[in-house]
Write a protein that holds these residues in place. Structure first.
Motif, mmCIF file in Angstrom:
data_model
loop_
_atom_site.group_PDB
_atom_site.id
_atom_site.type_symbol
_atom_site.label_atom_id
_atom_site.label_comp_id
_atom_site.label_asym_id
_atom_site.label_seq_id
_atom_site.Cartn_x
_atom_site.Cartn_y
_atom_site.Cartn_z
ATOM 1 N N THR A 66 1.159 -11.476 -5.277
ATOM 2 C CA THR A 66 1.818 -12.004 -4.084
ATOM 3 C C THR A 66 0.866 -12.860 -3.265
ATOM 4 O O THR A 66 1.249 -13.929 -2.768
ATOM 5 N N ALA A 67 -0.363 -12.402 -3.093
ATOM 6 C CA ALA A 67 -1.335 -13.165 -2.307
ATOM 7 C C ALA A 67 -1.625 -14.519 -2.949
ATOM 8 O O ALA A 67 -1.697 -15.536 -2.247
ATOM 9 N N VAL A 68 -1.760 -14.549 -4.262
ATOM 10 C CA VAL A 68 -2.005 -15.817 -4.951
ATOM 11 C C VAL A 68 -0.791 -16.730 -4.813
ATOM 12 O O VAL A 68 -0.917 -17.923 -4.517
ATOM 13 N N ARG A 69 0.392 -16.178 -5.000
ATOM 14 C CA ARG A 69 1.625 -16.979 -4.925
ATOM 15 C C ARG A 69 1.835 -17.556 -3.535
ATOM 16 O O ARG A 69 2.238 -18.711 -3.389
ATOM 17 N N LEU A 70 1.564 -16.776 -2.492
ATOM 18 C CA LEU A 70 1.787 -17.230 -1.116
ATOM 19 C C LEU A 70 0.548 -17.867 -0.499
ATOM 20 O O LEU A 70 0.552 -18.199 0.689
ATOM 21 N N VAL B 46 -6.220 -4.093 3.047
ATOM 22 C CA VAL B 46 -5.198 -3.417 3.847
ATOM 23 C C VAL B 46 -4.376 -2.473 2.975
ATOM 24 O O VAL B 46 -4.120 -1.328 3.352
ATOM 25 N N SER B 47 -3.978 -2.936 1.799
ATOM 26 C CA SER B 47 -3.134 -2.088 0.948
ATOM 27 C C SER B 47 -3.874 -0.840 0.491
ATOM 28 O O SER B 47 -3.286 0.241 0.431
ATOM 29 N N HIS B 48 -5.142 -0.960 0.197
ATOM 30 C CA HIS B 48 -5.880 0.221 -0.251
ATOM 31 C C HIS B 48 -6.243 1.140 0.910
ATOM 32 O O HIS B 48 -6.453 2.338 0.695
ATOM 33 N N LEU B 49 -6.309 0.615 2.118
ATOM 34 C CA LEU B 49 -6.491 1.485 3.276
ATOM 35 C C LEU B 49 -5.256 2.349 3.520
ATOM 36 O O LEU B 49 -5.337 3.383 4.183
ATOM 37 N N ILE C 108 0.159 0.286 -9.179
ATOM 38 C CA ILE C 108 0.663 -1.088 -9.164
ATOM 39 C C ILE C 108 0.352 -1.812 -7.859
ATOM 40 O O ILE C 108 0.708 -2.971 -7.700
ATOM 41 N N THR C 109 -0.322 -1.154 -6.951
ATOM 42 C CA THR C 109 -0.640 -1.764 -5.662
ATOM 43 C C THR C 109 -1.479 -3.027 -5.838
ATOM 44 O O THR C 109 -1.173 -4.068 -5.257
ATOM 45 N N THR C 110 -2.514 -2.947 -6.637
ATOM 46 C CA THR C 110 -3.407 -4.091 -6.830
ATOM 47 C C THR C 110 -2.686 -5.241 -7.516
ATOM 48 O O THR C 110 -2.834 -6.397 -7.117
ATOM 49 N N LEU C 111 -1.886 -4.933 -8.511
ATOM 50 C CA LEU C 111 -1.142 -5.970 -9.231
ATOM 51 C C LEU C 111 -0.162 -6.679 -8.301
ATOM 52 O O LEU C 111 -0.127 -7.916 -8.250
ATOM 53 N N LEU C 112 0.629 -5.916 -7.563
ATOM 54 C CA LEU C 112 1.588 -6.513 -6.628
ATOM 55 C C LEU C 112 0.892 -7.339 -5.552
ATOM 56 O O LEU C 112 1.304 -8.459 -5.240
ATOM 57 N N GLY D 32 0.798 -1.213 0.000
ATOM 58 C CA GLY D 32 0.000 0.000 0.000
ATOM 59 C C GLY D 32 0.833 1.266 0.000
ATOM 60 O O GLY D 32 0.329 2.343 -0.292
ATOM 61 N N LEU D 33 2.105 1.151 0.340
ATOM 62 C CA LEU D 33 2.996 2.310 0.396
ATOM 63 C C LEU D 33 3.925 2.425 -0.805
ATOM 64 O O LEU D 33 4.773 3.320 -0.834
ATOM 65 N N VAL D 34 3.785 1.556 -1.780
ATOM 66 C CA VAL D 34 4.664 1.618 -2.951
ATOM 67 C C VAL D 34 4.510 2.993 -3.617
ATOM 68 O O VAL D 34 3.395 3.479 -3.792
ATOM 69 N N PRO D 35 5.619 3.656 -3.952
ATOM 70 C CA PRO D 35 5.525 5.037 -4.443
ATOM 71 C C PRO D 35 5.187 5.185 -5.925
ATOM 72 O O PRO D 35 5.336 6.250 -6.486
ATOM 73 N N ILE D 36 4.738 4.140 -6.554
ATOM 74 C CA ILE D 36 4.324 4.203 -7.950
ATOM 75 C C ILE D 36 2.818 3.939 -7.985
ATOM 76 O O ILE D 36 2.371 2.860 -7.610
ATOM 77 N N LEU D 37 2.059 4.928 -8.402
ATOM 78 C CA LEU D 37 0.605 4.777 -8.419
ATOM 79 C C LEU D 37 0.182 3.756 -9.459
ATOM 80 O O LEU D 37 0.722 3.705 -10.558
#
Length: 176
Positions: free
Chosen positions: A69-73, A83-86, A61-65, A54-59
């Motif tokens: 990651t959630a699918v992989r793990l 959480v990331s969008h909050l 890509i939050t959803t993609l990352l 959610g803190l990645v500084p590139i607008l």
């Protein structure tokens, strides 16, 4: 013949107040996630990665990352994305300072500084230089985020586990 008094009407029931936006959009989804049977380890990792992504500084890509990651793990995709969008307000507060630091980190130190006035001037005179400056700033901001995200994720992951253990234990006692 016996006299029976007329039935007394029940007092009108006040309509229930609708839950607040915060309760509908944050509290209830989090409680639903806690009810899904995830372990404290999975929950803490989900929250930690959600905060970091959610803190990645590139607008954009939050959803993609988060999803990848959630699918992989094998984590809860919806919980991680929630959480990331909050974290979006914090992301927006940090993006400009991180890009300024990133421009200094990646830039040679002799080029133009990343300011709104400088960008307006560059886009008006030399748009390629402006894009180059934005590219350097974004790359530098991403590097700073990557370095800072590792200790943040570790701290959140291991710090939240005891909290989630207690919450899940309390939740299981309530449902029994």
């Amino acid at each position: 013949m016996s006299y029976s008094p007329a039935p007394v009407p029940a007092p009108p029931v006040a309509p229930a107040t609708p839950p607040s936006w915060w309760r509908r959009r944050v509290v209830e989804p989090v409680l639903n996630i806690l009810r899904q049977g995830l372990t404290p380890k999975q929950l803490s990792l989900t929250v930690a990665l959600g905060v970091v992504f959610g803190l990645v500084p590139i607008l954009g890509i939050t959803t993609l990352l988060g999803t990848a990651t959630a699918v992989r793990l094998r984590l809860n995709v919806a919980a991680l994305l929630l959480v990331s969008h909050l974290m979006s307000p914090v992301q927006l507060l940090l993006i400009i300072p991180l890009m300024k630091l990133g421009a200094k980190l990646i830039g040679s130190g002799t080029g133009p500084e990343l300011t709104l006035e400088q960008l307006q001037h560059l886009f008006g005179t030399d748009w390629q230089q402006a894009l180059h400056l934005l590219w350097q700033a974004g790359l530098g901001a991403l590097l700073i985020w990557a370095v800072a995200s590792v200790p943040l994720a570790l701290l959140l992951n291991f710090g939240l586990r005891p909290l989630f253990r207690r919450l899940l234990a309390r939740q299981s006692r309530v449902t029994e």
